[in-house]
Every structure is written in C-alpha cells, then in structure tokens.
Scaffold this motif. Structure first.
Motif, PDB file in Angstrom:
ATOM      1  N   UNK A  45      40.909 -12.755  21.864  1.00  9.62           N
ATOM      2  CA  UNK A  45      41.883 -12.025  20.960  1.00  9.62           C
ATOM      3  C   UNK A  45      42.659 -11.108  21.927  1.00  9.62           C
ATOM      4  N   UNK A  46      41.965 -10.730  23.203  1.00 13.97           N
ATOM      5  CA  UNK A  46      42.558  -9.770  24.046  1.00 13.97           C
ATOM      6  C   UNK A  46      43.572 -10.340  25.215  1.00 13.97           C
ATOM      7  N   UNK A  47      43.746 -11.751  24.999  1.00 10.43           N
ATOM      8  CA  UNK A  47      44.373 -12.317  25.929  1.00 10.43           C
ATOM      9  C   UNK A  47      45.738 -12.264  25.793  1.00 10.43           C
ATOM     10  N   UNK A  48      46.859 -12.215  26.791  1.00 15.86           N
ATOM     11  CA  UNK A  48      48.280 -11.928  26.554  1.00 15.86           C
ATOM     12  C   UNK A  48      48.804 -13.267  26.706  1.00 15.86           C
TER      13      UNK A  48
ATOM     14  N   UNK B  49      29.656  -4.671  16.596  1.00 14.09           N
ATOM     15  CA  UNK B  49      30.697  -4.452  17.512  1.00 14.09           C
ATOM     16  C   UNK B  49      31.784  -5.657  17.626  1.00 14.09           C
ATOM     17  N   UNK B  50      31.101  -7.076  17.590  1.00 11.11           N
ATOM     18  CA  UNK B  50      31.933  -8.176  17.336  1.00 11.11           C
ATOM     19  C   UNK B  50      32.775  -7.964  15.880  1.00 11.11           C
ATOM     20  N   UNK B  51      32.255  -7.786  14.902  1.00  8.21           N
ATOM     21  CA  UNK B  51      32.921  -7.780  13.465  1.00  8.21           C
ATOM     22  C   UNK B  51      33.758  -6.770  13.471  1.00  8.21           C
ATOM     23  N   UNK B  52      33.425  -5.561  14.275  1.00  9.46           N
ATOM     24  CA  UNK B  52      34.746  -4.656  14.314  1.00  9.46           C
ATOM     25  C   UNK B  52      35.728  -5.041  15.059  1.00  9.46           C
ATOM     26  N   UNK B  53      35.651  -5.926  16.176  1.00  6.05           N
ATOM     27  CA  UNK B  53      36.758  -6.541  16.878  1.00  6.05           C
ATOM     28  C   UNK B  53      37.474  -7.647  15.967  1.00  6.05           C
ATOM     29  N   UNK B  54      36.611  -8.208  15.247  1.00  3.02           N
ATOM     30  CA  UNK B  54      37.527  -9.043  14.340  1.00  3.02           C
ATOM     31  C   UNK B  54      38.177  -8.596  13.095  1.00  3.02           C
ATOM     32  N   UNK B  55      37.642  -7.312  12.642  1.00  2.00           N
ATOM     33  CA  UNK B  55      38.412  -6.584  11.976  1.00  2.00           C
ATOM     34  C   UNK B  55      39.918  -5.923  12.337  1.00  2.00           C
ATOM     35  N   UNK B  56      39.593  -5.477  13.480  1.00  2.00           N
ATOM     36  CA  UNK B  56      41.015  -4.937  14.404  1.00  2.00           C
ATOM     37  C   UNK B  56      41.965  -5.836  14.417  1.00  2.00           C
ATOM     38  N   UNK B  57      41.491  -7.124  14.919  1.00  2.00           N
ATOM     39  CA  UNK B  57      42.317  -8.122  15.245  1.00  2.00           C
ATOM     40  C   UNK B  57      42.988  -8.872  13.752  1.00  2.00           C
TER      41      UNK B  57
END
Length: 311
Positions: free
Chosen positions: A156-159, A194-202
């Motif tokens: 999800x951080x790839x450009x 931390x993984x689920x927080x990244x998912x939520x942010x995405x």
C-alpha cells in the motif's frame, strides 16, 4: 519342444514386466485418490481417516515424496472447501517427518510466487489462506506469518501502481484472518494491531469511484450496497471485537492438539511480493449485492458485519 517352451516363457514374462513397470503409476494414482477423497462422506470419522492417511503417506514418502508434495500443493489451491482437512493432514505429516514439513512449506511458497506471476490471484488467495491455517496446525511459526502479512500490507506504500494491486494484497491478508487471527493475536498482538492500523489508514484514503457504476440499487434504503473491502473490513473488526470467535470454520486439527503441539515449526522464507509490471492483471473491485435485509433472517446473524456473511 524346447524352443516352444522358451517362446512360452517369454510370452508369460511380458505381462509380468508390464505390471512391474506400471506398479509405480498405480501407486501414485492410489495416493492421489486417497488424498483427494479424504474429508468426503465416510462411515469412519474424519479424525480417524486423517490419522490413517497420514500413516499411509508417511510410509510412502521414501519412494513417492515428490508426487505427494505435488498432490498436496495442488489440492491446497484447487480445493479450498477442504482447506482445514488438508492443513491438518500436513500438520500430522510434519509431526511425523519434520523434513517433509519443511519441504512442503518451501513448495507452497514457490507455488505462491508462480501463481502471482501468472496473475492467478484466486489461487494465490487460497494458498495464502492455506499457509495461514498451517500456523494453527503448528507447521508454520506465527511470527513468520505475521512478517509475510507485513510485507503484503507494505504494498500500500508503493508509488505509481494501480489501486487494484494494493487492494488485492490488503484483501489477501483480511481474508485469511478468520482462520488465523486468534492465533496470531495470541502470539503477536502488537504487530497485528499495527497491521490493522495500516489497513484502516489505507481504506480511508482509497478511491471508490467504481461504487456508483457497480451498485445494483441507486437508493441506499433499505439495502445498502457495500464496497467489498469496506464490507470485509467491518466484518473483521467485529470478529476481532468478538475475540475471533466463530462457529462456521471446520477445525479438525483441534482433535490432534496433543500431537501437533509437540511438532517443530518452520519459519516462512522471506517473501517479497512480485513487482508490478505492464503484464500484471489484478482482480477488479466489487460491490456486495444485498437483496435481503438482515432482519429477514434474524436467527442466523445480527447484522451484515458478521463474518458469517463473508464465509
């Protein structure tokens, strides 16, 4: 007279040689039939059939290991409805033969890489789900599974990539959690949070221009048309709130807990998602079709955020 007997001896020997030549093929076919049929309706219990099959396969490993590996890898991606049956079988084999368990994990990782490169994303999802359930069967160590999920979410951080790429990697992680979420949270709760927080942010940032085009109803009442990732995310959140308790996934490995918990586990090798290329074709986004309201069947579910709707 002697010449005729010699000829008769040769004639009699020919079929015998054919039988000896075809014997390995017959055994391989029998192994494939046994593996593919386990878990189907039987007069014996599933646990008894799995234990018996594990014994048969263990005995045949010295001569037919490569064939057994190929069959098990194939059913892992082609028979997802029997996933817990085969993960339990692999768990029993790993408990009996640690080296075979390691070779199977390596073969599954190779298969996953090949399916991703070939754009076979449905099969890849089944393989990831299979690997995650192997954590429950004490074949794969939980920390290495978490590390793989972290690598998937890092997409999800790839450009300069299409959104459908990052969508799929998020989906692959979320779709495995009904099977392995409880075990991972017991072992690696900080990392999983931390993984689920990244998912939520995405999910809060992703575009959803496809929803108006794909939804069946123009009105949101009485049946809201939910975007597929948003819907799955809500269901996973509720499952987490319920402490990952559900009653719909078959878990035959629980009957062998005393055996499996003694087995040595394997770490997944480092896995980096294949890079995006011009030939990459990802699954398209979806909108979840709702014809009925949850109140139409209150005995089955309290609302659409129950993971039962997805399972």
């Amino acid at each position: 007279m002697s010449r005729r007997r010699h000829s008769d001896d040769n004639d009699a020997g020919t079929p015998h040689k054919r039988r000896r030549t075809s014997e390995p093929i017959e055994i391989e076919d029998r192994l494939e039939s046994l593996i593919c049929r386990v878990g189907e309706k039987s007069t014996s219990s599933l646990e008894s059939n799995l234990e018996g099959l594990a014994g048969v396969l263990e005995a045949d490993l010295p001569n037919y290991k490569s064939k057994i590996l190929r069959i098990l890898c194939a059913v892992a991606r082609q028979l997802p409805e029997k996933l817990p049956v085969y993960t339990t079988l692999v768990g029993l084999l790993n408990a009996r033969n640690y080296n075979f368990g390691g070779e199977f994990v390596e073969a599954m990782i190779r298969q996953l890489k090949e399916t991703l490169k070939a754009n076979l994303y449905n099969e890849a999802v089944f393989s990831i789900r299979f690997l995650s359930d192997l954590v429950n069967c004490h074949v794969i160590a939980a920390p290495s599974m978490v590390a793989m999920f972290e690598n998937f979410i890092s997409v999800t951080q790839e450009e300069d990539i299409p959104q459908v790429r990052s969508d799929w990697y998020v989906y692959s992680v979320l779709s495995a959690l009904p099977w392995v979420g409880k075990e991972l949270y017991e072992k690696k709760d900080v990392e999983m949070d931390r993984i689920l927080l990244q998912v939520e942010s995405y999910l809060t940032k992703r575009q959803k221009h496809h929803v108006p085009m794909l939804q069946c109803w123009t009105a949101e009442q009485p049946h809201e048309q939910e975007e597929y990732l948003d819907c799955l995310w809500a269901q996973i959140q509720k499952l987490k709130k319920d402490r990952w308790q559900e009653k719909h996934i078959l878990r035959p490995y629980l009957a062998f807990d005393s055996v499996l918990c003694e087995a040595l586990q394997h770490n997944l090798p480092p896995f980096t998602p294949p890079p995006h290329t011009k030939d990459s074709i990802y699954p398209v986004p979806l909108v979840v079709f709702r014809m009925f309201d949850y109140t139409d069947a209150p005995e089955n579910s309290d609302n659409t955020s129950n993971v039962l709707h997805w399972l």
